[in-house]
Design an enzyme around this catalytic site. Sequence first.
Site: not given
Lengths: 118, 183
Positions: B55, B99
């Site tokens: 990711s 993230k």
Amino acid sequence: MATSTSPPHDPAFPWHHLPHIFPTTQLPQRFASRPHSKPKAPPHPRAHKEALEGEHLRTLRAVDEKCPLYELVQYKCDVELGQDGEGKIKCRPVVRLFRKCMTVMVEVTELEKYQGYT
Amino acid sequence: MPPPTWLLPLLRPRPFLLFGTQSPPRFILNTLKLALFTHLIWEHFYAVVPCIGPSMLPTLSIEGTLVLHSKLHSRGRGCKVGDLVSAIHPMDSSVYILKRIIGMPGDFVCVDPDPDLGGGGRMIQIPEGHCWLAGDNLPLSRDSRKYGPVPLGLIRAKVIASIWPLRWYQNGLVLVEDPGSRI
């Protein structure tokens, strides 16, 4: 280009019904009517002056002129087969543009598609 | 009262690898102190943590990276848009996510900047006490586009460096010097 304000209910995305979500076309109105930032006690004289000036920055046209532009690069990566048959990761950039207005960041990535905003 | 004679050999100072010559009770006490001190640093200051997954390509490799966490930024303290953070997954508390912060409370953010991935044309004003997280690799990241704004209280740490290969992470947000060329 306008999208519906309330998408059909999807249990996987319950947050899509948050009142904070709106179509990009409404950004100018939303930005103009954003709640005033809470005063933090006690305000520094210079910070207070900046906050007062910031109150004039309530239209996106003013934002364009006075707020510095920032960019944040994200990516779309995929595995591609090279000449030798080995997989290689290729990433293409997705540039996101932001305006930093006093303390608020406004993403203008999509806004440029909507010409004629005020 | 002097200790009984059968205990004397145990209390005699002995050389230890880390703490020099000291008696066994003192050695146990010092070991405990070192363990508690390490725990304090690890939990509340800095920690080295492995992370894995596609990711955050190309910032973090898919095979796994050792990253340095700064717990001084836990619960979003001092975090800014563009910082890398580690947080508890809002829908599964046993999973940790790494993230990039796209929006802090009050900011206006595009739900999905890439129309190819759906969700184009919508924006969100981040609610108070929340942030908007997104992975660098948009197609292969499950982030705020999936589960919405994330409470700042779930942020465990700011990711400040990768240990191997050694690299400091800068804030991803860059000032555009010549805006006329971009818009």
